[in-house]
Design an enzyme around this catalytic site. Structure first.
Site, PDB file in Angstrom:
ATOM      1  N   ASP A 136       0.888  -1.169   0.000  1.00 10.73           N
ATOM      2  CA  ASP A 136       0.000   0.000   0.000  1.00 10.73           C
ATOM      3  C   ASP A 136       0.920   1.211   0.000  1.00 10.73           C
ATOM      4  O   ASP A 136       1.589   1.506   0.992  1.00 10.73           O
ATOM      5  CB  ASP A 136      -0.884  -0.018   1.260  1.00 10.73           C
ATOM      6  CG  ASP A 136      -1.747   1.244   1.375  1.00 10.73           C
ATOM      7  OD1 ASP A 136      -1.611   2.151   0.526  1.00 10.73           O
ATOM      8  OD2 ASP A 136      -2.543   1.311   2.324  1.00 10.73           O
ATOM      9  N   TYR A 190      -8.239  15.333  -7.322  1.00 17.13           N
ATOM     10  CA  TYR A 190      -7.265  14.649  -8.189  1.00 17.13           C
ATOM     11  C   TYR A 190      -6.313  15.662  -8.832  1.00 17.13           C
ATOM     12  O   TYR A 190      -5.100  15.486  -8.804  1.00 17.13           O
ATOM     13  CB  TYR A 190      -8.033  13.893  -9.263  1.00 17.13           C
ATOM     14  CG  TYR A 190      -7.176  13.151 -10.257  1.00 17.13           C
ATOM     15  CD1 TYR A 190      -6.611  11.927  -9.934  1.00 17.13           C
ATOM     16  CD2 TYR A 190      -6.943  13.658 -11.538  1.00 17.13           C
ATOM     17  CE1 TYR A 190      -5.832  11.229 -10.849  1.00 17.13           C
ATOM     18  CE2 TYR A 190      -6.178  12.964 -12.464  1.00 17.13           C
ATOM     19  CZ  TYR A 190      -5.630  11.753 -12.119  1.00 17.13           C
ATOM     20  OH  TYR A 190      -4.863  11.058 -13.023  1.00 17.13           O
ATOM     21  N   LYS A 237      -1.997  15.950  -8.859  1.00 21.59           N
ATOM     22  CA  LYS A 237      -1.136  15.733 -10.027  1.00 21.59           C
ATOM     23  C   LYS A 237      -0.239  16.956 -10.277  1.00 21.59           C
ATOM     24  O   LYS A 237       0.902  16.819 -10.698  1.00 21.59           O
ATOM     25  CB  LYS A 237      -1.979  15.371 -11.251  1.00 21.59           C
ATOM     26  CG  LYS A 237      -2.670  14.001 -11.097  1.00 21.59           C
ATOM     27  CD  LYS A 237      -1.645  12.860 -10.917  1.00 21.59           C
ATOM     28  CE  LYS A 237      -2.262  11.511 -10.750  1.00 21.59           C
ATOM     29  NZ  LYS A 237      -1.284  10.413 -10.651  1.00 21.59           N
ATOM     30  N   THR A 289      -7.841   2.252 -19.598  1.00 19.60           N
ATOM     31  CA  THR A 289      -7.407   1.324 -18.534  1.00 19.60           C
ATOM     32  C   THR A 289      -8.648   0.961 -17.709  1.00 19.60           C
ATOM     33  O   THR A 289      -9.687   1.624 -17.824  1.00 19.60           O
ATOM     34  CB  THR A 289      -6.414   2.017 -17.581  1.00 19.60           C
ATOM     35  OG1 THR A 289      -7.106   3.090 -16.923  1.00 19.60           O
ATOM     36  CG2 THR A 289      -5.211   2.577 -18.316  1.00 19.60           C
TER      37      THR A 289
HETATM   38  N1  LIG Z   1      -6.140   6.262 -17.279  1.00 21.67           N
HETATM   39  C1  LIG Z   1      -6.052   7.556 -17.564  1.00 21.67           C
HETATM   40  O1  LIG Z   1      -6.751   8.090 -18.436  1.00 21.67           O
HETATM   41  C2  LIG Z   1      -5.002   8.405 -16.842  1.00 21.67           C
HETATM   42  C3  LIG Z   1      -4.730   9.673 -17.368  1.00 21.67           C
HETATM   43  C4  LIG Z   1      -3.751  10.452 -16.759  1.00 21.67           C
HETATM   44  C5  LIG Z   1      -3.059   9.975 -15.661  1.00 21.67           C
HETATM   45  N2  LIG Z   1      -3.342   8.751 -15.165  1.00 21.67           N
HETATM   46  C6  LIG Z   1      -2.529   8.278 -14.027  1.00 21.67           C
HETATM   47  O2  LIG Z   1      -1.818   7.125 -14.437  1.00 21.67           O
HETATM   48  C7  LIG Z   1      -1.677   6.218 -13.341  1.00 21.67           C
HETATM   49  C8  LIG Z   1      -2.248   4.852 -13.703  1.00 21.67           C
HETATM   50  O3  LIG Z   1      -3.603   5.010 -14.045  1.00 21.67           O
HETATM   51  P1  LIG Z   1      -4.517   3.769 -14.489  1.00 21.67           P
HETATM   52  O4  LIG Z   1      -5.608   4.347 -15.335  1.00 21.67           O
HETATM   53  O5  LIG Z   1      -3.650   2.671 -15.011  1.00 21.67           O
HETATM   54  O6  LIG Z   1      -5.136   3.355 -13.094  1.00 21.67           O
HETATM   55  P2  LIG Z   1      -6.003   2.065 -12.697  1.00 21.67           P
HETATM   56  O7  LIG Z   1      -7.060   2.568 -11.766  1.00 21.67           O
HETATM   57  O8  LIG Z   1      -6.413   1.266 -13.889  1.00 21.67           O
HETATM   58  O9  LIG Z   1      -4.944   1.216 -11.856  1.00 21.67           O
HETATM   59  C9  LIG Z   1      -4.442   1.743 -10.661  1.00 21.67           C
HETATM   60  C10 LIG Z   1      -3.647   0.664  -9.952  1.00 21.67           C
HETATM   61  O10 LIG Z   1      -3.165   1.248  -8.740  1.00 21.67           O
HETATM   62  C11 LIG Z   1      -3.351   0.315  -7.696  1.00 21.67           C
HETATM   63  N3  LIG Z   1      -3.445   1.048  -6.426  1.00 21.67           N
HETATM   64  C12 LIG Z   1      -4.449   1.863  -6.023  1.00 21.67           C
HETATM   65  N4  LIG Z   1      -4.190   2.327  -4.792  1.00 21.67           N
HETATM   66  C13 LIG Z   1      -2.995   1.812  -4.418  1.00 21.67           C
HETATM   67  C14 LIG Z   1      -2.208   1.913  -3.239  1.00 21.67           C
HETATM   68  N5  LIG Z   1      -2.595   2.646  -2.190  1.00 21.67           N
HETATM   69  N6  LIG Z   1      -1.022   1.260  -3.192  1.00 21.67           N
HETATM   70  C15 LIG Z   1      -0.619   0.485  -4.240  1.00 21.67           C
HETATM   71  N7  LIG Z   1      -1.330   0.327  -5.369  1.00 21.67           N
HETATM   72  C16 LIG Z   1      -2.509   0.984  -5.448  1.00 21.67           C
HETATM   73  C17 LIG Z   1      -4.644  -0.411  -8.069  1.00 21.67           C
HETATM   74  O11 LIG Z   1      -4.751  -1.657  -7.406  1.00 21.67           O
HETATM   75  C18 LIG Z   1      -4.484  -0.562  -9.579  1.00 21.67           C
HETATM   76  O12 LIG Z   1      -3.779  -1.727  -9.934  1.00 21.67           O
HETATM   77  C19 LIG Z   1      -2.376   6.896 -12.160  1.00 21.67           C
HETATM   78  O13 LIG Z   1      -1.409   7.566 -11.390  1.00 21.67           O
HETATM   79  C20 LIG Z   1      -3.346   7.860 -12.819  1.00 21.67           C
HETATM   80  O14 LIG Z   1      -3.643   8.947 -11.990  1.00 21.67           O
HETATM   81  C21 LIG Z   1      -4.316   7.944 -15.730  1.00 21.67           C
END
Ligand SMILES: NC(=O)c1ccc[n+]([C@@H]2O[C@H](COP(=O)([O-])OP(=O)(O)OC[C@H]3O[C@@H](n4cnc5c(N)ncnc54)[C@H](O)[C@@H]3O)[C@@H](O)[C@H]2O)c1
Length: 259
Positions: free
Chosen positions: A51, A159, A163, A194
């Site tokens: 975590d 959020y 960031k 995702t």
């Molecule tokens: N998907 C998008 O459109 C997007 C766009 C810009 C930025 N992001 C950023 O990219 C990153 C990945 O996004 P994603 O869409 O793959 O997310 P996702 O929600 O698909 O996956 C997030 C992962 O983080 C894990 N997680 C959550 N809380 C946690 C914790 N406390 N400790 C350890 N693991 C933890 C979850 O189990 C999951 O596997 C994030 O930082 C997100 O903010 C995503």
């Protein structure tokens, strides 16, 4: 995106991979899948449950990775949270504000802190690119920020501010540790298909269309496109990029108007 990043590093030829997530099962699946695409004959991968919002847990995870493989060359800190629903700024409960901060800011702080401490203890790693004027590096860290670090997501105040903070955290860490041979940068993805985006608060076909209309490529990113950018930026070929916040957003933030 974390899974895609792990697979891209495996394809690029890393010797070993540590997959960490709060969801141990998905970390294990990724570690297994990586073995199928790995380009290094000696490839090994392990999964660790962590975590990231728990400092002691993060320290234990980084210590375990070093104990197993001896050093850490590349870190990608990908995990993050958006929150459960969209809310206007002034309607955001303090608990929600602090909860997201605890993962996206504190968690990224703990990860960088212990990754840097581990890298500081290891020797610089020479590559064919190393020279007297282009010194070898101790390691690279990439933090996943967001295009929401240059513009605000509607209804995503909690959020968005985390960031923006991630970019500042990246610069502060890079400033203090760059001269030790540790290169720290941030990648700012645009909307990427995702599991996290699929459950994006307020996600709907109309919402998705609005996103695509505002992006010059008119498509979501594939997780692998972001993952490959992370691997490219981690490379020692990228040795002069430090403290940078790199948009990989399909043009989402280029302009205020779209055709
Ligand atoms: N998907 C998008 O459109 C997007 C766009 C810009 C930025 N992001 C950023 O990219 C990153 C990945 O996004 P994603 O869409 O793959 O997310 P996702 O929600 O698909 O996956 C997030 C992962 O983080 C894990 N997680 C959550 N809380 C946690 C914790 N406390 N400790 C350890 N693991 C933890 C979850 O189990 C999951 O596997 C994030 O930082 C997100 O903010 C995503």
């Amino acid at each position: 995106m974390g899974k895609a990043t792990a697979l891209s590093f495996a394809e690029a030829g890393v010797r070993a991979l540590v997959c960490a997530d709060i969801n141990e099962e998905s970390a294990k699946q990724t570690a297994e899948e990586a073995k199928g695409v790995a380009d290094n004959a000696q490839f090994e991968s392990i999964a660790i449950k962590v975590d990231m919002s728990n400092e002691e847990g993060v320290k234990t995870f980084v210590d375990a990775a070093v104990a197993r493989f001896g050093r850490i060359d590349y870190c990608a800190n990908v995990a993050g949270s958006f929150g459960r629903e969209r809310k206007k700024f002034a309607d955001t409960p303090a608990g929600e504000w602090l909860g997201i901060q605890n993962i996206n800011i504190n968690g990224v702080f703990y990860l960088n802190k212990y990754q840097i401490k581990a890298m500081e203890k290891q020797e610089r790693l020479s590559t064919p690119l190393t020279s007297a004027t282009r010194p070898a590096e101790r390691g690279s860290i990439i933090n996943l920020s967001s295009a929401a670090a240059v513009i605000a997501v509607p209804g995503g105040a909690a959020y968005t501010h985390t960031k923006f903070a991630s970019n500042g955290l990246t610069k502060a860490a890079a400033q203090d540790h760059g001269h030790d041979g540790i290169r720290i940068n941030a990648v700012l993805p645009g909307y990427t298909m995702t599991p996290g985006l699929a459950t994006f608060p307020g996600a709907s076909p109309e919402g998705a269309q609005k996103i695509l209309d505002a992006n010059t490529l008119h498509r979501f990113a594939e997780p692998k496109e972001i993952a490959d950018a992370i691997v490219l930026l981690s490379s020692p070929r990228n040795s002069y990029m430090i403290g940078a916040s790199i948009l990989v957003d399909g043009g989402q933030t280029i302009t205020a108007e779209n055709e």
